[in-house]
Motif scaffolding. Sequence first.
Motif, PDB file in Angstrom:
ATOM      1  N   CYS A  85       0.849  -1.187   0.000  1.00  0.00           N
ATOM      2  CA  CYS A  85       0.000   0.000   0.000  1.00  0.00           C
ATOM      3  C   CYS A  85       0.885   1.238   0.000  1.00  0.00           C
ATOM      4  O   CYS A  85       1.845   1.326   0.772  1.00  0.00           O
ATOM      5  CB  CYS A  85      -0.898  -0.008   1.229  1.00  0.00           C
ATOM      6  SG  CYS A  85      -1.974   1.431   1.256  1.00  0.00           S
ATOM      7  N   HIS A  87       0.215   3.980   1.124  1.00  0.00           N
ATOM      8  CA  HIS A  87       0.038   4.751   2.360  1.00  0.00           C
ATOM      9  C   HIS A  87       1.097   4.321   3.383  1.00  0.00           C
ATOM     10  O   HIS A  87       2.114   4.971   3.525  1.00  0.00           O
ATOM     11  CB  HIS A  87      -1.406   4.562   2.891  1.00  0.00           C
ATOM     12  CG  HIS A  87      -1.697   5.314   4.148  1.00  0.00           C
ATOM     13  ND1 HIS A  87      -2.605   4.868   5.075  1.00  0.00           N
ATOM     14  CD2 HIS A  87      -1.202   6.478   4.633  1.00  0.00           C
ATOM     15  CE1 HIS A  87      -2.663   5.743   6.082  1.00  0.00           C
ATOM     16  NE2 HIS A  87      -1.823   6.721   5.831  1.00  0.00           N
ATOM     17  N   LYS A  88       0.912   3.197   4.043  1.00  0.00           N
ATOM     18  CA  LYS A  88       1.872   2.843   5.086  1.00  0.00           C
ATOM     19  C   LYS A  88       2.547   1.484   4.885  1.00  0.00           C
ATOM     20  O   LYS A  88       3.160   0.957   5.803  1.00  0.00           O
ATOM     21  CB  LYS A  88       1.199   2.904   6.456  1.00  0.00           C
ATOM     22  CG  LYS A  88       0.749   4.325   6.795  1.00  0.00           C
ATOM     23  CD  LYS A  88       0.196   4.427   8.180  1.00  0.00           C
ATOM     24  CE  LYS A  88       1.309   4.589   9.214  1.00  0.00           C
ATOM     25  NZ  LYS A  88       0.744   4.873  10.558  1.00  0.00           N
ATOM     26  N   GLY A  89       2.395   0.949   3.698  1.00  0.00           N
ATOM     27  CA  GLY A  89       3.185  -0.245   3.391  1.00  0.00           C
ATOM     28  C   GLY A  89       2.470  -1.566   3.533  1.00  0.00           C
ATOM     29  O   GLY A  89       3.027  -2.609   3.165  1.00  0.00           O
ATOM     30  N   THR A  90       1.266  -1.564   4.045  1.00  0.00           N
ATOM     31  CA  THR A  90       0.534  -2.813   4.244  1.00  0.00           C
ATOM     32  C   THR A  90       0.440  -3.618   2.947  1.00  0.00           C
ATOM     33  O   THR A  90       0.185  -3.057   1.879  1.00  0.00           O
ATOM     34  CB  THR A  90      -0.894  -2.485   4.744  1.00  0.00           C
ATOM     35  OG1 THR A  90      -0.767  -1.617   5.855  1.00  0.00           O
ATOM     36  CG2 THR A  90      -1.665  -3.732   5.112  1.00  0.00           C
ATOM     37  N   CYS A 106      -7.291  -1.376   0.540  1.00  0.00           N
ATOM     38  CA  CYS A 106      -6.332  -1.716   1.592  1.00  0.00           C
ATOM     39  C   CYS A 106      -7.083  -1.973   2.894  1.00  0.00           C
ATOM     40  O   CYS A 106      -7.959  -1.198   3.286  1.00  0.00           O
ATOM     41  CB  CYS A 106      -5.319  -0.593   1.776  1.00  0.00           C
ATOM     42  SG  CYS A 106      -4.165  -0.965   3.120  1.00  0.00           S
ATOM     43  N   TYR A 108      -6.168  -1.610   5.860  1.00  0.00           N
ATOM     44  CA  TYR A 108      -5.774  -0.808   7.027  1.00  0.00           C
ATOM     45  C   TYR A 108      -6.603   0.478   7.131  1.00  0.00           C
ATOM     46  O   TYR A 108      -7.326   0.693   8.090  1.00  0.00           O
ATOM     47  CB  TYR A 108      -4.271  -0.507   6.933  1.00  0.00           C
ATOM     48  CG  TYR A 108      -3.592  -0.108   8.220  1.00  0.00           C
ATOM     49  CD1 TYR A 108      -4.302   0.051   9.414  1.00  0.00           C
ATOM     50  CD2 TYR A 108      -2.208   0.086   8.252  1.00  0.00           C
ATOM     51  CE1 TYR A 108      -3.660   0.414  10.590  1.00  0.00           C
ATOM     52  CE2 TYR A 108      -1.556   0.439   9.422  1.00  0.00           C
ATOM     53  CZ  TYR A 108      -2.290   0.612  10.594  1.00  0.00           C
ATOM     54  OH  TYR A 108      -1.639   0.964  11.745  1.00  0.00           O
ATOM     55  N   HIS A 109      -6.536   1.381   6.106  1.00  0.00           N
ATOM     56  CA  HIS A 109      -7.308   2.626   6.164  1.00  0.00           C
ATOM     57  C   HIS A 109      -8.193   2.814   4.946  1.00  0.00           C
ATOM     58  O   HIS A 109      -8.646   3.917   4.660  1.00  0.00           O
ATOM     59  CB  HIS A 109      -6.380   3.831   6.278  1.00  0.00           C
ATOM     60  CG  HIS A 109      -5.306   3.684   7.302  1.00  0.00           C
ATOM     61  ND1 HIS A 109      -4.045   3.220   6.977  1.00  0.00           N
ATOM     62  CD2 HIS A 109      -5.314   3.881   8.642  1.00  0.00           C
ATOM     63  CE1 HIS A 109      -3.296   3.160   8.083  1.00  0.00           C
ATOM     64  NE2 HIS A 109      -4.047   3.544   9.101  1.00  0.00           N
ATOM     65  N   ALA A 110      -8.363   1.723   4.209  1.00  0.00           N
ATOM     66  CA  ALA A 110      -9.316   1.702   3.085  1.00  0.00           C
ATOM     67  C   ALA A 110      -8.971   2.606   1.913  1.00  0.00           C
ATOM     68  O   ALA A 110      -9.847   3.038   1.181  1.00  0.00           O
ATOM     69  CB  ALA A 110     -10.735   1.977   3.582  1.00  0.00           C
ATOM     70  N   TRP A 111      -7.710   2.927   1.708  1.00  0.00           N
ATOM     71  CA  TRP A 111      -7.368   3.520   0.417  1.00  0.00           C
ATOM     72  C   TRP A 111      -7.720   2.456  -0.631  1.00  0.00           C
ATOM     73  O   TRP A 111      -7.536   1.256  -0.390  1.00  0.00           O
ATOM     74  CB  TRP A 111      -5.869   3.825   0.313  1.00  0.00           C
ATOM     75  CG  TRP A 111      -5.403   5.002   1.132  1.00  0.00           C
ATOM     76  CD1 TRP A 111      -5.960   5.475   2.279  1.00  0.00           C
ATOM     77  CD2 TRP A 111      -4.271   5.829   0.851  1.00  0.00           C
ATOM     78  NE1 TRP A 111      -5.246   6.539   2.743  1.00  0.00           N
ATOM     79  CE2 TRP A 111      -4.195   6.797   1.887  1.00  0.00           C
ATOM     80  CE3 TRP A 111      -3.314   5.863  -0.163  1.00  0.00           C
ATOM     81  CZ2 TRP A 111      -3.201   7.770   1.930  1.00  0.00           C
ATOM     82  CZ3 TRP A 111      -2.318   6.819  -0.123  1.00  0.00           C
ATOM     83  CH2 TRP A 111      -2.264   7.780   0.900  1.00  0.00           C
TER      84      TRP A 111
HETATM   85  S1  FES Z   1      -1.813   1.416   4.938  1.00  0.00           S
HETATM   86 FE1  FES Z   1      -3.100   1.084   3.290  1.00  0.00          FE
HETATM   87  S2  FES Z   1      -4.622   2.557   3.559  1.00  0.00           S
HETATM   88 FE2  FES Z   1      -3.306   2.930   5.195  1.00  0.00          FE
END
Ligand code: FES
Lengths: 444, 160
Positions: A85, A87-90, A106, A108-111
Amino acid sequence: MSRYANNPQAIRNLIRPTEVHRDVYIDQEVFELEMKYLFANTWVFVGHESQTPNKGDYFTTEIGTQPVIMVRHSDNEIYVLHNRCPHKGTKIAIDRTGNTGKFFRCPYHAWSFKTNGCLLAIPLRKGYKDTGLEESESVHGMAPVGAVKNYRGFIFARLNKDGPDFESFFGESLSSFDNMVDRSPEGRLEVAGPPLRYMHRCNWKMLVENQTDTCHPMVAHESSAGTAIDLWEKMDKPEGTQKPMAMEVIAPFMSPYEFFENMGIRTWPNGHGHTGVHHSIHSDYSAIPGYFEQMVEAYGEERAKAILGENRHNTVYFPNIMIKGPIQQLRLFTPIAADKTLVESYIYRLVGAPDMLLERTAMYNRMINAPTSMVGHDDLEMYERAQEGLHSDGLEWVNVQRLYQEGENFDEITVENGTTERQMRNQFHAWEKYMTLTMEGDAQ
Amino acid sequence: MTTPTRDDLIDFVYEEARMLDDGRFDEWLDLWTHDSYYWMPLDYNQEDAKHVTSLLHEDAFMRKLRVERFKGERTFSQKPKTRCHHVLNRPFIDHMDEEKGEYVTHTAFHYVETRLDDQILLAATARHELKLIEGKLKITHKRVDLLNSDAAFGNIQMFL
Ligand code: FES
Ligand SMILES: [Fe+2]
């Protein structure tokens, strides 16, 4: 202590014309450089298009140690994206295979992202207003790999944006893929079930080298193939009893040196090569009823004979796969650490051909390549002993000298005695080339 | 034995496991009918043993080959030899057809295999299809499903 990073000369010093330094197999820094350079500069196998037949279908895998997703986009093209991701790598997907519909989301935060990786939406987007998000790399979404090529259904990727193009990297070696696919009367393959997965506590290159090592089967596999032949001969059976399929598969592993010498090895530039130029351990399989007729109908007799007359045994595509055309198999050697490799063995159905062919293919796979296979056991035993033995300070170099000729030119295609180690030398020549291709600095 | 009791069936499954643990492979081979198969699927709920890959799908010849190979002088992956150990749950009797002399059992078990400094633990279920032949129970089919059949293993060398 960094000995090899940004030091192409130190890397070159690991390869001599007839020897390879043990650090190539056991040094963790060399391993990390392989991931950074070798696996980024070359065309690496990802998967087969039949693993993602429908829009939104995806398949997760690795290129070297990089997690990637192969996915079929709405335009029907197959994309290969970094499984990360922005955003933060997930990791976006962790199932080995699935269908994500029209977009990835994603957890984690639904991007969310289109199946070609483009950023689709961020919840509460107004929180990014006037923060300059447009300038961040994250806004591009899931990053695609540098380049992707679908060759007759087989998907390859190059991590780096720039580098050798697909055709010049593989050249004439693609003839082994062509032959495998042409064996289908419809010119099409389909993956048949999940791959065997087999963990090896050894360096990935030991496996790749073994694919063209023709001096080991009658030694390492005497325990299974030799015993099979003995058992069969001693068995009470009516005169002229047909050998069962399993015997046809296993017995040729005991063929004498002469058989392997005469089969020939062909080497192509960039580390590719194959055993079985004239004949192979697959040559004497019984005909499958109806198959030849189907091939003649599809291709005409002459061409059908030419296709089926190719008996290539193992074709190595540098860096890390091997295919077996006559048995429709692909083995992928995924490096995990200097001393750890995941081996995945895939089989394919020849679309339009009799099921009995697939039966033999599946049998071959489980008999030879399963973690429960008698044949695989002895190979793995040898690799793991080598991995341990190389830590001995008694000698630092590994010998790959068999049938060496001075001044070998690996840009030339050659056919040689089937017990040559030239193909291994060819691989190390390519190894050195792609390891240092984009490495900075020539500090001495 | 004319008609096996539930206990006879349960004992049979336990005895088979003990033969493997004791390394009495020739005795073990005699438990099977000549046309029987020993199957370990690769995939969860796999139905087809033939046209997709299995971990094992072995007939009498292949089982015998495996046993003979264990004994061989040049079986390098068996120097030193592997040992195994089964811990069985009490088998369920899923099916009893006294008229045909056919029985099916279902057994959850843990299997440990060891060689040198390594030890692996596997969880599995076995489905035995048994048949009464000339007063003796024989295996006509044995299916072993590993709980994690799709995981990447190192060598698994013995029979489960
Ligand atoms: S880590 Fe993927 S949306 Fe935040
Ligand atoms: Fe081998």
